[in-house]
Design a protein around this motif. Structure first.
Motif, PDB file in Angstrom:
ATOM      1  N   GLU A 239       1.387  -1.260   0.063  1.00  0.00           N
ATOM      2  CA  GLU A 239       0.073   0.090  -0.216  1.00  0.00           C
ATOM      3  C   GLU A 239       0.512   1.077   0.194  1.00  0.00           C
ATOM      4  O   GLU A 239       1.908   1.237   0.888  1.00  0.00           O
ATOM      5  CB  GLU A 239      -1.136   0.174   1.170  1.00  0.00           C
ATOM      6  N   VAL A 240       0.401   2.433  -0.500  1.00  0.00           N
ATOM      7  CA  VAL A 240       1.103   3.397  -0.374  1.00  0.00           C
ATOM      8  C   VAL A 240       0.068   5.096   0.197  1.00  0.00           C
ATOM      9  O   VAL A 240      -0.980   5.037  -0.049  1.00  0.00           O
ATOM     10  CB  VAL A 240       1.538   4.503  -2.001  1.00  0.00           C
ATOM     11  N   ILE A 241       0.618   4.922   1.827  1.00  0.00           N
ATOM     12  CA  ILE A 241      -0.051   6.359   1.775  1.00  0.00           C
ATOM     13  C   ILE A 241       0.879   7.636   1.968  1.00  0.00           C
ATOM     14  O   ILE A 241       2.215   7.345   1.954  1.00  0.00           O
ATOM     15  CB  ILE A 241       0.013   5.821   3.209  1.00  0.00           C
ATOM     16  N   CYS A 242       0.161   8.095   2.156  1.00  0.00           N
ATOM     17  CA  CYS A 242      -0.177  10.193   1.536  1.00  0.00           C
ATOM     18  C   CYS A 242       0.795  10.696   2.819  1.00  0.00           C
ATOM     19  O   CYS A 242      -0.817  10.018   3.562  1.00  0.00           O
ATOM     20  CB  CYS A 242      -0.016  10.433   0.268  1.00  0.00           C
ATOM     21  N   ILE A 243       1.525  11.272   2.826  1.00  0.00           N
ATOM     22  CA  ILE A 243       1.422  12.218   4.265  1.00  0.00           C
ATOM     23  C   ILE A 243       1.391  13.901   4.107  1.00  0.00           C
ATOM     24  O   ILE A 243       2.545  14.389   3.262  1.00  0.00           O
ATOM     25  CB  ILE A 243       2.588  11.920   5.361  1.00  0.00           C
ATOM     26  N   VAL A 244       0.305  14.184   4.843  1.00  0.00           N
ATOM     27  CA  VAL A 244       0.342  15.767   3.870  1.00  0.00           C
ATOM     28  C   VAL A 244       0.419  16.379   5.141  1.00  0.00           C
ATOM     29  O   VAL A 244       0.085  16.289   6.438  1.00  0.00           O
ATOM     30  CB  VAL A 244      -0.689  16.224   2.512  1.00  0.00           C
ATOM     31  N   GLY A 245       0.708  17.844   4.909  1.00  0.00           N
ATOM     32  CA  GLY A 245       0.686  18.591   6.320  1.00  0.00           C
ATOM     33  C   GLY A 245       1.707  19.534   6.509  1.00  0.00           C
ATOM     34  O   GLY A 245       2.996  19.310   6.265  1.00  0.00           O
ATOM     35  N   PRO A 246       1.725  20.844   6.687  1.00  0.00           N
ATOM     36  CA  PRO A 246       2.818  21.519   7.339  1.00  0.00           C
ATOM     37  C   PRO A 246       4.186  21.049   8.320  1.00  0.00           C
ATOM     38  O   PRO A 246       3.755  20.299   8.751  1.00  0.00           O
ATOM     39  CB  PRO A 246       2.518  23.128   7.323  1.00  0.00           C
ATOM     40  N   THR A 247       5.649  22.131   8.208  1.00  0.00           N
ATOM     41  CA  THR A 247       6.322  21.166   8.804  1.00  0.00           C
ATOM     42  C   THR A 247       6.020  21.490   9.895  1.00  0.00           C
ATOM     43  O   THR A 247       5.239  22.749  10.848  1.00  0.00           O
ATOM     44  CB  THR A 247       7.797  22.286   8.623  1.00  0.00           C
ATOM     45  N   GLY A 248       5.994  20.516  11.918  1.00  0.00           N
ATOM     46  CA  GLY A 248       5.907  20.754  12.586  1.00  0.00           C
ATOM     47  C   GLY A 248       4.768  20.315  12.746  1.00  0.00           C
ATOM     48  O   GLY A 248       4.266  20.491  14.400  1.00  0.00           O
ATOM     49  N   SER A 249       3.821  19.936  11.878  1.00  0.00           N
ATOM     50  CA  SER A 249       2.455  18.946  12.584  1.00  0.00           C
ATOM     51  C   SER A 249       2.244  17.347  13.428  1.00  0.00           C
ATOM     52  O   SER A 249       1.627  17.743  12.817  1.00  0.00           O
ATOM     53  CB  SER A 249       1.524  19.473  11.406  1.00  0.00           C
ATOM     54  N   GLY A 250       4.121  17.283  12.996  1.00  0.00           N
ATOM     55  CA  GLY A 250       2.796  15.878  13.714  1.00  0.00           C
ATOM     56  C   GLY A 250       4.088  14.835  13.051  1.00  0.00           C
ATOM     57  O   GLY A 250       3.616  13.432  13.383  1.00  0.00           O
ATOM     58  N   LYS A 251       4.723  15.200  11.665  1.00  0.00           N
ATOM     59  CA  LYS A 251       4.938  13.802  11.286  1.00  0.00           C
ATOM     60  C   LYS A 251       6.141  12.827  11.921  1.00  0.00           C
ATOM     61  O   LYS A 251       6.284  11.629  11.632  1.00  0.00           O
ATOM     62  CB  LYS A 251       5.224  14.043   9.779  1.00  0.00           C
ATOM     63  N   SER A 252       6.839  13.775  12.001  1.00  0.00           N
ATOM     64  CA  SER A 252       8.496  13.092  13.135  1.00  0.00           C
ATOM     65  C   SER A 252       7.524  12.190  13.678  1.00  0.00           C
ATOM     66  O   SER A 252       8.093  11.162  13.752  1.00  0.00           O
ATOM     67  CB  SER A 252       9.170  14.108  13.173  1.00  0.00           C
ATOM     68  N   ARG A 253       6.917  12.740  14.349  1.00  0.00           N
ATOM     69  CA  ARG A 253       5.934  11.947  15.683  1.00  0.00           C
ATOM     70  C   ARG A 253       5.447  10.967  15.636  1.00  0.00           C
ATOM     71  O   ARG A 253       5.181  10.060  15.505  1.00  0.00           O
ATOM     72  CB  ARG A 253       5.211  13.033  16.694  1.00  0.00           C
ATOM     73  N   PHE A 254       4.831  10.751  14.315  1.00  0.00           N
ATOM     74  CA  PHE A 254       3.715   9.700  13.837  1.00  0.00           C
ATOM     75  C   PHE A 254       4.617   8.362  13.767  1.00  0.00           C
ATOM     76  O   PHE A 254       4.538   7.555  13.898  1.00  0.00           O
ATOM     77  CB  PHE A 254       3.773  10.646  12.405  1.00  0.00           C
ATOM     78  N   LEU A 255       6.067   8.650  13.058  1.00  0.00           N
ATOM     79  CA  LEU A 255       6.594   7.819  12.432  1.00  0.00           C
ATOM     80  C   LEU A 255       7.732   7.083  13.453  1.00  0.00           C
ATOM     81  O   LEU A 255       7.456   5.981  13.975  1.00  0.00           O
ATOM     82  CB  LEU A 255       7.545   8.518  11.695  1.00  0.00           C
ATOM     83  N   ALA A 256       7.798   8.223  14.595  1.00  0.00           N
ATOM     84  CA  ALA A 256       8.473   7.560  15.236  1.00  0.00           C
ATOM     85  C   ALA A 256       7.527   6.764  17.028  1.00  0.00           C
ATOM     86  O   ALA A 256       8.032   5.878  16.927  1.00  0.00           O
ATOM     87  CB  ALA A 256       8.281   8.768  16.626  1.00  0.00           C
ATOM     88  N   ASP A 257       6.163   7.470  16.657  1.00  0.00           N
ATOM     89  CA  ASP A 257       5.298   6.282  17.043  1.00  0.00           C
ATOM     90  C   ASP A 257       5.096   5.161  17.017  1.00  0.00           C
ATOM     91  O   ASP A 257       4.900   3.374  17.202  1.00  0.00           O
ATOM     92  CB  ASP A 257       4.117   6.607  17.018  1.00  0.00           C
ATOM     93  N   ILE A 258       5.974   4.723  15.214  1.00  0.00           N
ATOM     94  CA  ILE A 258       5.011   3.314  14.628  1.00  0.00           C
ATOM     95  C   ILE A 258       6.761   2.852  15.165  1.00  0.00           C
ATOM     96  O   ILE A 258       6.811   1.509  15.224  1.00  0.00           O
ATOM     97  CB  ILE A 258       5.712   3.702  13.119  1.00  0.00           C
ATOM     98  N   GLU A 259       7.954   3.434  14.895  1.00  0.00           N
ATOM     99  CA  GLU A 259       9.415   2.707  15.037  1.00  0.00           C
ATOM    100  C   GLU A 259       9.593   2.024  15.937  1.00  0.00           C
ATOM    101  O   GLU A 259      10.228   1.301  16.644  1.00  0.00           O
ATOM    102  CB  GLU A 259       9.926   3.664  15.088  1.00  0.00           C
ATOM    103  N   TRP A 260       8.888   2.699  17.825  1.00  0.00           N
ATOM    104  CA  TRP A 260       8.867   2.093  18.991  1.00  0.00           C
ATOM    105  C   TRP A 260       7.409   1.757  18.944  1.00  0.00           C
ATOM    106  O   TRP A 260       7.786   1.226  20.173  1.00  0.00           O
ATOM    107  CB  TRP A 260       8.245   4.051  20.184  1.00  0.00           C
ATOM    108  N   ILE A 261       6.603   1.306  18.396  1.00  0.00           N
ATOM    109  CA  ILE A 261       5.625   0.722  18.874  1.00  0.00           C
ATOM    110  C   ILE A 261       4.582   1.182  19.369  1.00  0.00           C
ATOM    111  O   ILE A 261       4.824  -0.151  20.678  1.00  0.00           O
ATOM    112  CB  ILE A 261       5.770  -1.532  18.804  1.00  0.00           C
ATOM    113  N   ALA A 262       4.478   2.282  19.332  1.00  0.00           N
ATOM    114  CA  ALA A 262       3.695   2.638  20.900  1.00  0.00           C
ATOM    115  C   ALA A 262       2.628   1.506  21.436  1.00  0.00           C
ATOM    116  O   ALA A 262       1.585   0.888  20.361  1.00  0.00           O
ATOM    117  CB  ALA A 262       2.867   4.143  20.513  1.00  0.00           C
ATOM    118  N   GLN A 263       3.065   1.949  22.614  1.00  0.00           N
ATOM    119  CA  GLN A 263       1.671   1.068  23.658  1.00  0.00           C
ATOM    120  C   GLN A 263       0.662   2.510  23.996  1.00  0.00           C
ATOM    121  O   GLN A 263       1.213   2.203  25.631  1.00  0.00           O
ATOM    122  CB  GLN A 263       1.550  -0.012  23.901  1.00  0.00           C
TER     123      GLN A 263
END
Lengths: 339, 228
Positions: free
Chosen positions: A114-138
């Motif tokens: 699947e291809v998922i696009c991520i849109v939004g301005p700088t600082g809108s939380g894209k990095s945090r989203f990736l970090a949540d996946i990396e950490w397998i946030a619970q």
């Protein structure tokens, strides 16, 4: 996983036999600064006979060697068997809240290919989203999100296993800091992944990268001499063939000077989940869904509609026109009437 | 109190990473103190203070920084206990690769950076090989392939450690590191505790201030190179 019985067995096997079973075993000794044991000696005998002063110099304890060796064997097995864990069929992200505490109310399940696009301005939380996946946030990160693998929460060990790292990132401002040729570089990566046929995989990756890059390079080109586009092409080819991460994040690929559609297709063909931070219309329409980021949270998930996709032909024509002009400029031509 | 030793080569990002991890803990109301060891001078005290942390600096001057650290470890702990911290981080100076401040039963962190090259994990001794937690920094500036090879090489020399990537500038991974630090065991006393590995031996004339070169001036624990 290795059973206790097997552990004892390989500790007393002669080196020659161990090397036949696992050629990469020599690296264990090499990385610790030890000479490779002679063929007829078993690791157990070798460790017992090592000179105490040498161990002191190397900063090693004799008692820890068996444990280290066993752990190393476990690592080899894990990598070889393709981790021995169940394959990733799906990754589910359950919404938490944005920076103001407003609930996100979403439940997103993504699957390989699947291809998922991520849109939004700088600082809108894209990095945090990736970090949540990396950490397998619970629910234990600032967003309160939860990530499930194949519909289940991860086991503790999975969160830190390097061979299970979920996200490979192909970011814009990436450099090579090693002074190697393309071929040496890819070979080194392939060896660390313990693939069976290093030379073939390396050649495949270099061919694939050359297909994606506008300008060609050879296996002998130093990686530090690659252009931005060539580097990105090489990393996309490399990640699609060698990375064990099921998710690949690429950002701003539209600026890379490569065949961006084919680049995305390459990753999709290898059953990667592609996350793409992009505001390029053509790429965005390739996505199945778009995650809209705002104030640290996902404010909407837009499914790409048929009506939106109907624009694709038009956008591609416009894009081809602009590309033609770009090429004309590059070749020192005048821009004609393109209307 | 939870005690943590943080070690790593010079400029690998120890202070940055520690600051980011602590920032996440501070938000949760965890009381954190820091002892920073260095050799000559350090600006890190100011960095920690800016973040509202209680910090003490130990400068080893003309002593070996690691031997200086061990001689003061118990005093650091006593300071932390007296101040009532929940967590005390002892950050060592950038050490020689053969050394490690890690103590048995105390959570040991090693910080190394991707930029130092893929052969570096091999060259670092007990500081990396005996760490419980390996923090890899500067991942944002190298390629994905280099990140993977580097992490794999770390795994080769320390198969049991938890490996985590932290960006010392943006703080990505800092929150997660903070969580891992909170998992450290409680330490109430270091009297009689053991270092995880002996520190490099040094007791020769040069330890005592000798500056002259030559066999007549070498005394004590002297080792000679072998040339091929």
């Amino acid at each position: 996983m290795t059973t206790n019985k097997e552990k004892i067995a390989f500790m007393s096997l002669p080196m020659a036999e161990l090397l036949l079973r696992a050629p990469f075993i020599g690296e264990f000794f090499d990385t610790l600064g030890l000479d490779l044991p002679l063929g007829e000696v078993s690791p157990e005998e070798y460790f017992t006979l090592l000179d105490g002063e040498l161990l002191e110099d190397l900063g090693l304890e004799r008692d820890s060697l068996t444990e280290r060796f066993t752990a190393f064997m476990g690592l080899l097995e894990n990598l070889k068997s393709g981790t021995g864990e169940p394959r990733i069929e799906s990754i589910t992200i359950q919404g938490g809240h944005d920076k103001s505490g407003r609930p996100e109310n979403f439940n997103l399940t993504v699957r390989p290919g699947e291809v998922i696009c991520i849109v939004g301005p700088t600082g809108s939380g894209k990095s945090r989203f990736l970090a949540d996946i990396e950490w397998i946030a619970q629910g234990d990160t600032p967003t309160g999100r939860r990530v499930l693998i194949n519909n289940n929460p991860p086991e503790a060990a999975q969160r830190f296993a390097i061979d299970h790292k979920l996200v490979a990132q192909l970011s814009q401002n990436m450099n090579f800091v090693m002074d190697l040729t393309v071929e040496e570089f890819i070979t080194m990566h392939a060896e660390s992944r313990m693939v069976e046929d290093v030379a073939t995989v390396t050649a495949t990756i270099i061919d694939l990268a050359n297909d994606l890059a506008g300008e060609k390079f050879t296996p002998q080109t130093p990686v530090t001499a690659l252009s931005g586009g060539q580097s990105r092409a090489l990393m996309i080819a490399d990640t699609s063939c060698l990375s064990s991460s099921p998710i690949v994040l690429i950002d701003e690929i539209e600026n890379a000077g490569i065949d961006r559609k084919r680049a995305v297709h390459t990753l999709v063909d290898k059953r990667k989940i592609v996350l793409m931070a992009t505001h390029d219309p053509i790429l965005a329409l390739m996505g199945d869904r778009r995650l809209v980021f705002k104030n640290g949270g996902i404010s909407a998930i837009i499914v790409t509609s048929d009506a939106e996709r109907a624009n694709l032909t038009l956008f591609e024509e416009m894009d081809a026109k602009l590309s033609a002009v770009r090429n004309a400029l590059r070749n020192g031509e005048r821009i004609g009437n393109t209307a | 109190m939870k005690l943590i030793t943080v070690a790593g080569p010079p400029s690998s990002g120890k202070t940055c990473v520690t600051l980011k991890a602590i920032a996440a803990l501070q938000q949760e109301g965890v009381q954190v103190g820091v002892v920073k060891f260095d050799s000559l001078s350090t600006q890190d005290q100011a960095l920690y203070e800016k973040q509202g942390l209680a910090v003490t600096t130990g400068l080893s001057g003309n002593l070996c920084p690691d031997h200086f650290f061990v001689s003061n470890a118990n005093d650091c702990l006593a300071w932390g206990l007296a101040r009532g911290f929940d967590l005390l981080v002892i950050e060592s100076a950038g050490l020689c690769n053969r050394c490690a401040p890690h103590i048995q039963g105390v959570q040991a962190v090693c910080v190394i950076d991707n930029l130092s090259g893929v052969d570096t994990p091999k060259k670092i001794g007990p500081m990396l090989k005996m760490a419980d937690l390996v923090v890899i920094t500067k991942g944002d500036i190298v390629s994905q392939a280099e990140r993977e090879v580097f992490a794999y090489r770390v795994r080769q020399v320390n198969a049991n450690a938890v490996i985590i990537q932290v960006n010392g500038l943006t703080g990505q991974g800092g929150h997660e590191l903070g969580k891992l630090l909170l998992g450290a065991p409680e330490t109430t006393n270091l009297e009689g505790s053991l270092l995880r590995f002996s520190m490099p031996a040094a007791l020769c004339s040069y330890c005592l201030g000798q500056r002259k070169i030559g066999s007549d001036f070498q005394m004590g624990n002297v080792k000679k190179m072998v040339f091929g």
